[in-house]
Scaffold this active site. Structure first.
Site, PDB file in Angstrom:
ATOM      1  N   CYS A  71       0.858  -1.188   0.000  1.00 19.46           N
ATOM      2  CA  CYS A  71       0.000   0.000   0.000  1.00 19.46           C
ATOM      3  C   CYS A  71       0.890   1.231   0.000  1.00 19.46           C
ATOM      4  O   CYS A  71       2.119   1.145   0.132  1.00 19.46           O
ATOM      5  CB  CYS A  71      -0.907  -0.007   1.223  1.00 19.46           C
ATOM      6  SG  CYS A  71       0.009   0.100   2.793  1.00 19.46           S
ATOM      7  N   HIS A  92       5.878  -4.938   8.714  1.00 18.53           N
ATOM      8  CA  HIS A  92       5.901  -6.337   9.164  1.00 18.53           C
ATOM      9  C   HIS A  92       6.140  -7.290   7.997  1.00 18.53           C
ATOM     10  O   HIS A  92       5.216  -7.926   7.486  1.00 18.53           O
ATOM     11  CB  HIS A  92       4.594  -6.673   9.884  1.00 18.53           C
ATOM     12  CG  HIS A  92       4.543  -6.145  11.278  1.00 18.53           C
ATOM     13  ND1 HIS A  92       3.366  -5.937  11.964  1.00 18.53           N
ATOM     14  CD2 HIS A  92       5.534  -5.775  12.131  1.00 18.53           C
ATOM     15  CE1 HIS A  92       3.637  -5.458  13.173  1.00 18.53           C
ATOM     16  NE2 HIS A  92       4.943  -5.363  13.282  1.00 18.53           N
ATOM     17  N   HIS A  94      -0.466  -4.685  19.534  1.00 18.59           N
ATOM     18  CA  HIS A  94      -0.019  -4.345  18.181  1.00 18.59           C
ATOM     19  C   HIS A  94       0.672  -2.981  18.212  1.00 18.59           C
ATOM     20  O   HIS A  94       0.218  -2.059  18.891  1.00 18.59           O
ATOM     21  CB  HIS A  94      -1.210  -4.306  17.219  1.00 18.59           C
ATOM     22  CG  HIS A  94      -0.808  -4.180  15.781  1.00 18.59           C
ATOM     23  ND1 HIS A  94      -0.492  -2.969  15.207  1.00 18.59           N
ATOM     24  CD2 HIS A  94      -0.636  -5.121  14.803  1.00 18.59           C
ATOM     25  CE1 HIS A  94      -0.163  -3.165  13.938  1.00 18.59           C
ATOM     26  NE2 HIS A  94      -0.242  -4.457  13.671  1.00 18.59           N
ATOM     27  N   GLU A 111       0.733  -0.472  16.257  1.00 20.50           N
ATOM     28  CA  GLU A 111      -0.114   0.678  15.920  1.00 20.50           C
ATOM     29  C   GLU A 111      -0.989   1.083  17.103  1.00 20.50           C
ATOM     30  O   GLU A 111      -1.173   2.279  17.372  1.00 20.50           O
ATOM     31  CB  GLU A 111      -0.991   0.361  14.706  1.00 20.50           C
ATOM     32  CG  GLU A 111      -1.850   1.548  14.288  1.00 20.50           C
ATOM     33  CD  GLU A 111      -2.812   1.237  13.170  1.00 20.50           C
ATOM     34  OE1 GLU A 111      -3.891   1.869  13.132  1.00 20.50           O
ATOM     35  OE2 GLU A 111      -2.517   0.364  12.332  1.00 20.50           O
ATOM     36  N   THR A 121      -6.115   0.766  11.969  1.00 23.73           N
ATOM     37  CA  THR A 121      -6.378   0.905  10.525  1.00 23.73           C
ATOM     38  C   THR A 121      -6.417  -0.421   9.779  1.00 23.73           C
ATOM     39  O   THR A 121      -6.828  -0.457   8.614  1.00 23.73           O
ATOM     40  CB  THR A 121      -5.313   1.790   9.861  1.00 23.73           C
ATOM     41  OG1 THR A 121      -4.030   1.161   9.988  1.00 23.73           O
ATOM     42  CG2 THR A 121      -5.283   3.178  10.478  1.00 23.73           C
ATOM     43  N   CYS A 162      -8.115   1.661   6.893  1.00 30.24           N
ATOM     44  CA  CYS A 162      -7.538   2.335   5.722  1.00 30.24           C
ATOM     45  C   CYS A 162      -8.054   1.739   4.415  1.00 30.24           C
ATOM     46  O   CYS A 162      -8.543   0.603   4.368  1.00 30.24           O
ATOM     47  CB  CYS A 162      -6.014   2.305   5.784  1.00 30.24           C
ATOM     48  SG  CYS A 162      -5.268   0.757   5.263  1.00 30.24           S
ATOM     49  N   SER A 171      -0.951  -7.718  10.907  1.00 27.32           N
ATOM     50  CA  SER A 171      -2.386  -7.717  11.218  1.00 27.32           C
ATOM     51  C   SER A 171      -3.224  -7.800   9.957  1.00 27.32           C
ATOM     52  O   SER A 171      -4.157  -8.604   9.871  1.00 27.32           O
ATOM     53  CB  SER A 171      -2.747  -6.446  11.999  1.00 27.32           C
ATOM     54  OG  SER A 171      -4.145  -6.370  12.217  1.00 27.32           O
ATOM     55  N   SER A 193       1.958  -5.328   3.414  1.00 29.48           N
ATOM     56  CA  SER A 193       3.396  -5.168   3.622  1.00 29.48           C
ATOM     57  C   SER A 193       4.217  -6.243   2.906  1.00 29.48           C
ATOM     58  O   SER A 193       5.411  -6.378   3.146  1.00 29.48           O
ATOM     59  CB  SER A 193       3.720  -5.178   5.121  1.00 29.48           C
ATOM     60  OG  SER A 193       3.121  -6.286   5.768  1.00 29.48           O
TER      61      SER A 193
END
Length: 317
Positions: free
Chosen positions: A20, A49, A132, A134, A173, A203, A232, A276
């Site tokens: 992304c 990740h 996590h 984030e 997200t 997202c 995730s 990722s």
């Protein structure tokens, strides 16, 4: 055995898949920093990740650390795409360390949202996965106790809030769109006055990749998600595939990790990749199947993504 003697395999390649804009930006920040400042460049936690990506950057001279006390005072340090608690840049400034923030802009948006709610005197519920990076980063934007974390609809149904009339929610997200919708529905029924995000926190990339998996899952005997086990959004894709009709859905980091006995001889294979995971790993997986099957690949039409996030001005020269 000739190719014509190999078992026939139809492969449905999900679109969109893989990197992304936030991941591309984060990797580019480390790459540009190495170009501009030279090795080593230190990175706090995995930049994204994915071990393949991390190892590639290590070969260029990136050094990944857990905390800033592992970084020399005169070195460049990059914060990962997942975001960091507010005390991390403050600590870097105290140490007089030069840092670059690779936090995904969509994660930063959630940080700003949380701060706005806090200024308005609202208690905040965060929907996310405990532990996590984030979630740690987002909760670390505000004083302890300002945010209550929940993970499930059951928790949403029982969470105890100091003042239900002054309440807002935010989300990680990279969550399951469907799971989050159920949790949000529970919260809104319990707390009708709860303040909701101005724009969806999950997202665009997470939403689009989950929709692409839903589109192909029911047509697949087996679906592989290329991604890391600590990612995730990759793990959510496996769950989405299972719920959308493909009971045999597996997460693989790369071709070498495929358990061929478990694969068996599917007639139709779905393939996608977490946000990722680079496309080279998808191709690696396809190549591995082409060595064992007579493969016919179909690129499935999906949403076209044209999002680009700018890198820090200091690296644009």
């Amino acid at each position: 055995m000739t190719v014509h003697e190999q078992p026939r395999l139809n492969v449905l390649l999900a679109n969109p898949r893989g990197f992304c804009a936030g991941v591309e930006r984060a990797i580019q920040i480390v790459d540009r920093a190495l170009d501009k400042y030279g090795a080593p460049v230190y990175v706090r936690h995995e930049i994204v990740h994915n071990r393949f990506v991390v190892e590639g950057l290590e070969k260029r001279g990136a050094i990944f650390v857990e905390e800033l006390d592992e970084v020399p005072a005169d070195a460049v340090v990059v914060f990962s795409a997942h975001g960091v608690p507010k005390w991390v840049p403050q600590d870097a400034e105290r140490r007089k360390q030069f840092y670059l923030d690779a936090t995904c802009p969509l994660v930063s948006k959630v940080h700003v949202e949380a701060e706005r709610h806090h200024r308005d005197g609202l208690h905040i519920i965060m929907i996310g996965h405990e532990g996590h990076p984030e979630v740690i980063g987002t909760m670390g934007q505000l004083p302890e106790g300002a945010i209550t974390l929940i993970e499930t609809a059951d928790q949403a149904a029982t969470v105890d809030i100091p003042d239900p009339e002054r309440l807002a929610f935010i989300t990680q997200t990279t969550l399951s769109v469907d799971d989050t919708a159920e949790i949000v529905d529970t919260l809104r029924k319990r707390f009708p006055r709860i303040s909701v995000p101005r724009k969806e926190d999950i997202c665009y990339a997470t939403t689009n990749r989950q929709a692409a998996v839903k589109d192909i899952a029911s047509r697949c005997d087996l679906l592989l998600v290329v991604g890391a086990h600590n990612s995730s959004n990759s793990k959510r894709l496996v769950e989405v595939a299972e719920r959308a009709g493909c009971s045999r859905s597996l997460l693989v980091q790369r071709a070498a990790d495929i358990d061929w006995e478990k694969i068996g001889q599917p007639g139709t294979l779905g393939v996608t990749a977490g946000a990722s995971a680079p496309e080279v790993l998808v191709q690696e997986v396809l190549d591995a199947f082409q060595q064992r099957f007579d493969v016919q690949v179909t690129e499935v039409d999906g949403v076209s993504e044209d999002v680009i996030f700018k890198i820090p001005r200091v690296l644009r020269d």
